[in-house]
Motif scaffolding. Sequence first.
Motif, PDB file in Angstrom:
ATOM      1  N   LEU A  57       0.897  -1.167  -0.067  1.00 56.47           N
ATOM      2  CA  LEU A  57       0.006   0.143  -0.004  1.00 56.47           C
ATOM      3  C   LEU A  57       0.833   1.356   0.015  1.00 56.47           C
ATOM      4  O   LEU A  57       0.575   2.212  -0.570  1.00 56.47           O
ATOM      5  CB  LEU A  57      -0.886   0.049   1.250  1.00 56.47           C
ATOM      6  N   THR A  58       2.045   1.374   0.907  1.00 63.22           N
ATOM      7  CA  THR A  58       2.869   2.351   0.835  1.00 63.22           C
ATOM      8  C   THR A  58       3.620   2.638  -0.548  1.00 63.22           C
ATOM      9  O   THR A  58       3.544   3.822  -1.176  1.00 63.22           O
ATOM     10  CB  THR A  58       3.866   2.262   1.749  1.00 63.22           C
ATOM     11  N   TYR A  59       3.837   1.747  -1.411  1.00 63.12           N
ATOM     12  CA  TYR A  59       4.378   1.884  -2.740  1.00 63.12           C
ATOM     13  C   TYR A  59       3.312   2.424  -3.487  1.00 63.12           C
ATOM     14  O   TYR A  59       3.558   3.018  -4.307  1.00 63.12           O
ATOM     15  CB  TYR A  59       4.741   0.154  -3.315  1.00 63.12           C
ATOM     16  N   ALA A  60       2.064   2.028  -3.483  1.00 60.77           N
ATOM     17  CA  ALA A  60       0.798   2.387  -4.256  1.00 60.77           C
ATOM     18  C   ALA A  60       0.991   3.973  -3.868  1.00 60.77           C
ATOM     19  O   ALA A  60       0.611   4.677  -4.966  1.00 60.77           O
ATOM     20  CB  ALA A  60      -0.298   1.971  -3.767  1.00 60.77           C
ATOM     21  N   TYR A  61       1.202   4.590  -2.776  1.00 60.24           N
ATOM     22  CA  TYR A  61       1.310   5.741  -2.361  1.00 60.24           C
ATOM     23  C   TYR A  61       2.269   6.689  -3.097  1.00 60.24           C
ATOM     24  O   TYR A  61       2.139   7.746  -3.620  1.00 60.24           O
ATOM     25  CB  TYR A  61       0.935   6.106  -1.116  1.00 60.24           C
ATOM     26  N   VAL A  62       3.340   6.095  -2.821  1.00 60.71           N
ATOM     27  CA  VAL A  62       4.740   6.533  -3.250  1.00 60.71           C
ATOM     28  C   VAL A  62       4.771   6.672  -4.962  1.00 60.71           C
ATOM     29  O   VAL A  62       5.107   7.842  -5.508  1.00 60.71           O
ATOM     30  CB  VAL A  62       5.715   5.845  -2.789  1.00 60.71           C
ATOM     31  N   ALA A  63       4.141   5.556  -5.298  1.00 62.80           N
ATOM     32  CA  ALA A  63       4.220   5.719  -7.033  1.00 62.80           C
ATOM     33  C   ALA A  63       2.821   6.538  -7.625  1.00 62.80           C
ATOM     34  O   ALA A  63       2.712   6.370  -8.795  1.00 62.80           O
ATOM     35  CB  ALA A  63       4.229   4.265  -7.551  1.00 62.80           C
ATOM     36  N   SER A  64       1.973   6.946  -6.636  1.00 60.37           N
ATOM     37  CA  SER A  64       0.884   7.569  -6.977  1.00 60.37           C
ATOM     38  C   SER A  64       0.131   6.867  -8.028  1.00 60.37           C
ATOM     39  O   SER A  64      -0.386   7.030  -9.152  1.00 60.37           O
ATOM     40  CB  SER A  64       1.259   9.006  -7.687  1.00 60.37           C
ATOM     41  N   ASP A  65      -0.316   5.554  -7.489  1.00 60.34           N
ATOM     42  CA  ASP A  65      -1.018   4.645  -8.454  1.00 60.34           C
ATOM     43  C   ASP A  65      -2.642   4.938  -8.263  1.00 60.34           C
ATOM     44  O   ASP A  65      -3.048   4.620  -7.218  1.00 60.34           O
ATOM     45  CB  ASP A  65      -0.822   3.216  -7.937  1.00 60.34           C
ATOM     46  N   SER A  67      -4.915   3.950  -9.776  1.00 56.82           N
ATOM     47  CA  SER A  67      -6.017   2.639  -9.847  1.00 56.82           C
ATOM     48  C   SER A  67      -6.450   2.251  -8.632  1.00 56.82           C
ATOM     49  O   SER A  67      -7.273   1.341  -8.757  1.00 56.82           O
ATOM     50  CB  SER A  67      -5.316   1.959 -10.802  1.00 56.82           C
ATOM     51  N   VAL A  68      -5.822   2.641  -7.362  1.00 55.27           N
ATOM     52  CA  VAL A  68      -6.228   2.316  -6.151  1.00 55.27           C
ATOM     53  C   VAL A  68      -7.159   3.249  -5.566  1.00 55.27           C
ATOM     54  O   VAL A  68      -6.887   4.713  -5.388  1.00 55.27           O
ATOM     55  CB  VAL A  68      -5.180   2.054  -5.265  1.00 55.27           C
ATOM     56  N   LEU A  69      -8.236   2.853  -5.171  1.00 58.96           N
ATOM     57  CA  LEU A  69      -9.217   3.693  -4.754  1.00 58.96           C
ATOM     58  C   LEU A  69      -8.872   4.581  -3.352  1.00 58.96           C
ATOM     59  O   LEU A  69      -8.976   6.007  -3.166  1.00 58.96           O
ATOM     60  CB  LEU A  69     -10.498   3.074  -4.298  1.00 58.96           C
ATOM     61  N   ASN A  70      -8.111   3.912  -2.383  1.00 55.08           N
ATOM     62  CA  ASN A  70      -7.717   4.747  -1.394  1.00 55.08           C
ATOM     63  C   ASN A  70      -6.280   5.678  -1.869  1.00 55.08           C
ATOM     64  O   ASN A  70      -6.472   6.797  -1.073  1.00 55.08           O
ATOM     65  CB  ASN A  70      -6.913   3.710  -0.333  1.00 55.08           C
ATOM     66  N   VAL A  71      -5.734   5.604  -2.593  1.00 53.70           N
ATOM     67  CA  VAL A  71      -4.776   6.391  -3.078  1.00 53.70           C
ATOM     68  C   VAL A  71      -5.493   7.606  -3.622  1.00 53.70           C
ATOM     69  O   VAL A  71      -5.132   8.718  -3.370  1.00 53.70           O
ATOM     70  CB  VAL A  71      -3.834   5.763  -4.041  1.00 53.70           C
ATOM     71  N   ILE A  72      -6.523   7.423  -4.519  1.00 48.04           N
ATOM     72  CA  ILE A  72      -7.011   8.378  -4.966  1.00 48.04           C
ATOM     73  C   ILE A  72      -7.769   9.530  -4.076  1.00 48.04           C
ATOM     74  O   ILE A  72      -7.714  10.557  -4.379  1.00 48.04           O
ATOM     75  CB  ILE A  72      -8.261   7.840  -5.960  1.00 48.04           C
ATOM     76  N   GLU A  73      -8.301   8.706  -3.168  1.00 53.20           N
ATOM     77  CA  GLU A  73      -8.940   9.615  -2.046  1.00 53.20           C
ATOM     78  C   GLU A  73      -8.219  10.332  -1.113  1.00 53.20           C
ATOM     79  O   GLU A  73      -8.488  11.385  -0.437  1.00 53.20           O
ATOM     80  CB  GLU A  73      -9.874   8.591  -1.356  1.00 53.20           C
ATOM     81  N   ASN A  74      -6.964   9.817  -1.113  1.00 49.70           N
ATOM     82  CA  ASN A  74      -6.119  10.426   0.124  1.00 49.70           C
ATOM     83  C   ASN A  74      -4.800  10.839  -0.705  1.00 49.70           C
ATOM     84  O   ASN A  74      -3.945  11.223   0.419  1.00 49.70           O
ATOM     85  CB  ASN A  74      -5.801   9.371   1.560  1.00 49.70           C
ATOM     86  N   SER A  75      -4.216  11.058  -1.823  1.00 47.74           N
ATOM     87  CA  SER A  75      -3.175  11.443  -2.186  1.00 47.74           C
ATOM     88  C   SER A  75      -3.156  12.289  -3.377  1.00 47.74           C
ATOM     89  O   SER A  75      -4.207  12.450  -4.082  1.00 47.74           O
ATOM     90  CB  SER A  75      -2.169  10.149  -2.656  1.00 47.74           C
ATOM     91  N   HIS A  76      -2.093  13.021  -3.786  1.00 46.60           N
ATOM     92  CA  HIS A  76      -1.924  13.742  -4.961  1.00 46.60           C
ATOM     93  C   HIS A  76      -0.515  13.413  -5.764  1.00 46.60           C
ATOM     94  O   HIS A  76       0.507  13.546  -4.775  1.00 46.60           O
ATOM     95  CB  HIS A  76      -2.304  15.208  -4.506  1.00 46.60           C
ATOM     96  N   SER A  77      -0.360  13.644  -6.822  1.00 46.79           N
ATOM     97  CA  SER A  77       1.176  13.561  -7.483  1.00 46.79           C
ATOM     98  C   SER A  77       1.872  14.786  -7.090  1.00 46.79           C
ATOM     99  O   SER A  77       3.251  14.338  -6.831  1.00 46.79           O
ATOM    100  CB  SER A  77       0.891  13.388  -8.948  1.00 46.79           C
ATOM    101  N   LEU A  78       1.475  15.777  -6.864  1.00 45.57           N
ATOM    102  CA  LEU A  78       2.275  16.712  -6.342  1.00 45.57           C
ATOM    103  C   LEU A  78       2.682  16.876  -4.622  1.00 45.57           C
ATOM    104  O   LEU A  78       3.624  17.966  -4.358  1.00 45.57           O
ATOM    105  CB  LEU A  78       1.555  18.201  -6.887  1.00 45.57           C
ATOM    106  N   LYS A  79       2.184  16.061  -4.060  1.00 45.95           N
ATOM    107  CA  LYS A  79       2.351  15.919  -2.737  1.00 45.95           C
ATOM    108  C   LYS A  79       3.774  15.422  -2.200  1.00 45.95           C
ATOM    109  O   LYS A  79       4.176  14.697  -2.976  1.00 45.95           O
ATOM    110  CB  LYS A  79       1.399  15.096  -2.112  1.00 45.95           C
ATOM    111  N   PRO A  80       4.299  16.115  -1.537  1.00 49.08           N
ATOM    112  CA  PRO A  80       5.869  15.761  -1.015  1.00 49.08           C
ATOM    113  C   PRO A  80       5.842  14.310  -0.548  1.00 49.08           C
ATOM    114  O   PRO A  80       4.982  14.041   0.019  1.00 49.08           O
ATOM    115  CB  PRO A  80       5.911  16.760   0.228  1.00 49.08           C
ATOM    116  N   LEU A  81       6.992  13.635  -0.751  1.00 48.22           N
ATOM    117  CA  LEU A  81       7.487  12.306  -0.609  1.00 48.22           C
ATOM    118  C   LEU A  81       6.694  12.057   0.751  1.00 48.22           C
ATOM    119  O   LEU A  81       6.013  11.132   1.272  1.00 48.22           O
ATOM    120  CB  LEU A  81       8.640  11.804  -0.618  1.00 48.22           C
ATOM    121  N   VAL A  82       7.009  12.966   1.851  1.00 52.52           N
ATOM    122  CA  VAL A  82       6.889  12.569   3.319  1.00 52.52           C
ATOM    123  C   VAL A  82       5.304  12.465   3.483  1.00 52.52           C
ATOM    124  O   VAL A  82       4.802  11.749   4.466  1.00 52.52           O
ATOM    125  CB  VAL A  82       7.753  13.443   4.200  1.00 52.52           C
ATOM    126  N   TYR A  83       4.659  13.181   3.031  1.00 54.48           N
ATOM    127  CA  TYR A  83       3.104  13.079   3.243  1.00 54.48           C
ATOM    128  C   TYR A  83       2.427  12.199   2.185  1.00 54.48           C
ATOM    129  O   TYR A  83       1.255  11.817   2.650  1.00 54.48           O
ATOM    130  CB  TYR A  83       2.624  14.514   2.739  1.00 54.48           C
TER     131      TYR A  83
END
Length: 664
Positions: A57-65, A67-83
């Motif tokens: 799941l962490t990899y999906a966030y870091v790679a801005s995947d 296609s994963v609903l959880n990543v869509i709802e809580n991440s952004h490609s421009l977000k700093p790596l730590v966040y």
Amino acid sequence: MFVEAGHYALALALGVSVIQTIVPIWGTRTSDHDLMAVAVPAAIVTFLCIGFAYLALTYAYVASDFSVLNVIENSHSLKPLVYKMSGVWANHEGSMLLWVLILALFGAMVAVARKSVPERLRANTLAVQGAVTFAFLIFILTVSNPFIRVMPPVAEGQGLNPILQDPGLAIHPPLLYLGYVGFSISFAFAIAALIDGKIDAAWARIVRPWTLSAWIFLTLGIAMGSYWAYYELGWGGWWFWDPVENASLMPWLSGTALIHSTVVMERRDSLKVWTILLAILTFSLSLLGTFIVRSGILTSVHSFAVDPKRGVFILGILILFIGGSLALFAWRAPMLKKGGIFAPISREGGLVINNLFLAAACATVFIGTLYPLALEALTGDKISVGAPFFNMTFLPIIIPLLAFLPMGQTLAWKRGDIAAAAKRLMFVYAIAIVVTVIMLSLTSGGPVMAPIGVGFGLYLVLGSINEIFTRCWKSGQNIKVFFSKALGLPLSTWGTVLAHAGVGLSVMGVAATIWGTETIASVREGEMVNAGPYQAKLERVVPRKGPDYNEMAAIFTIMDGDKVVGTTETMKRIFVSRQSMPTTEAGILTKGLSQIYVSLGELQENGSIGIRVYYKPLVTLIWIGSLIMALGGFFSLADRRYRVGAPKRSRNALEIGATAGAQT
């Protein structure tokens, strides 16, 4: 593909947790050592599987995947790596995965601690831990799956909640979960003891380090969360009696009582029933906190707004484990043998009083937190229970407890002399009273409770340190001898002193906030606002652009008369990925132990800006005290006596015992 592998690993962990639950219990019932031994590899494999799922799941966030609903709802490609990485647990599904990962981690740690935990106790404990893990894995896989795919993938995510995009969030939840979930091991040890109907001083020695570890992390987690809310929300406060804050305070109070109770049990083989009950209640309160945060029954800056069905599922888990454990306790507790005795006036007696006050304080917070929720559920009426209620109920309980703390620490074990203990504290009383009187005279006309509270906190600090002088100082001896004796004291003694002194420092910080000032004003560039003994001068307002936000920063120079003492800046940020959601970043300048706190408001039509300026004397002592409390816990944990198991009888001793038994 990596995401699917993580999902599969979670399902595999579910299957292994079933084995971890059933086979070791079967082994202890049939005295089959091979079946009991299954608990160790099962606990380790469960942890490795869940750990792999978390990494996926962490990899999906870091790679801005996306296609994963959880990543869509809580991440952004421009977000700093730590966040991106902290965003994994900044949502319901990811936080529950972290929750169960830490649960499995503690199980794996017990599994590898073979020398410190007897085989039978370890097998039963890991079986109970496996059952809890199984229940939460079912919850995650059925109604809180973080690996759900969306096809086709979207181009961009919605971003993380802006108030959670802060370094504090990268620290606060993991620490809090290590505390919350860490108490599951104490719970598992308690249920294991009830299953076998055997609990003694050796059990207390084994359980105490695990309980202490959870308490340390929960202390740090609460302190970090308090400081995060203090500087991130822009309210200028450090504690609001929010239901979610209370949800972490309750297990901390009962966990503190549990630590002290295990001390008595280890010393005198007493308080067995009470200690077991505390272990059950502490983890039950941790489960209750999980329900409050994730059930959707309240609105809070700390809570997740989720599907109520998830709340019903967690409620079912609560009923199963809390109800089941209390039923087992009611059945087995009367069978436990009574232990040693001690005089009411003794250090053990002081620890019992400590437990009673902590339990009463915890009950007060429990009622104040749950009553409004229960009333709304039953009648639909809404009431608010806040600071006035807790100040009138919690403080009258906690203040006598703290007042007795140095006295209880000074009493002798088994049988004490209260007059002699008071005599040893006379110097502490004298200093605290003198300092309080001086502060009252210097602040004449100001709030009375502030100097009294600071003096009370000083009494706690000096009363704790007095333990070192009582044990190491003799009239006429060389100072080198004193330091030699002090350094030779057990680490657990130093841990107790530091933890209690940390409480005193926090009390001083809390009391001193009464002296604080608040100024609300609208200012233009070049204008000044009073901040206690200082002045805050607005230098300029500048626009800036961040990775996924735009901000307006107001830069202030802090003056002491004509002297510049520092600068600080406060920002208003607009996150475009969250429908232009604004957040406020407070500007804080620390001077000594005090702080000047500036919070930015709205830009006015006349070109001025609204601001709140606070002066907070000694406020940093609140968190310094918390850190020293945790440091005291680490000192106690480092004491080798609490990191080794109960001594094993030698082979010759066993043979002699067997021969004697045969002869009789």
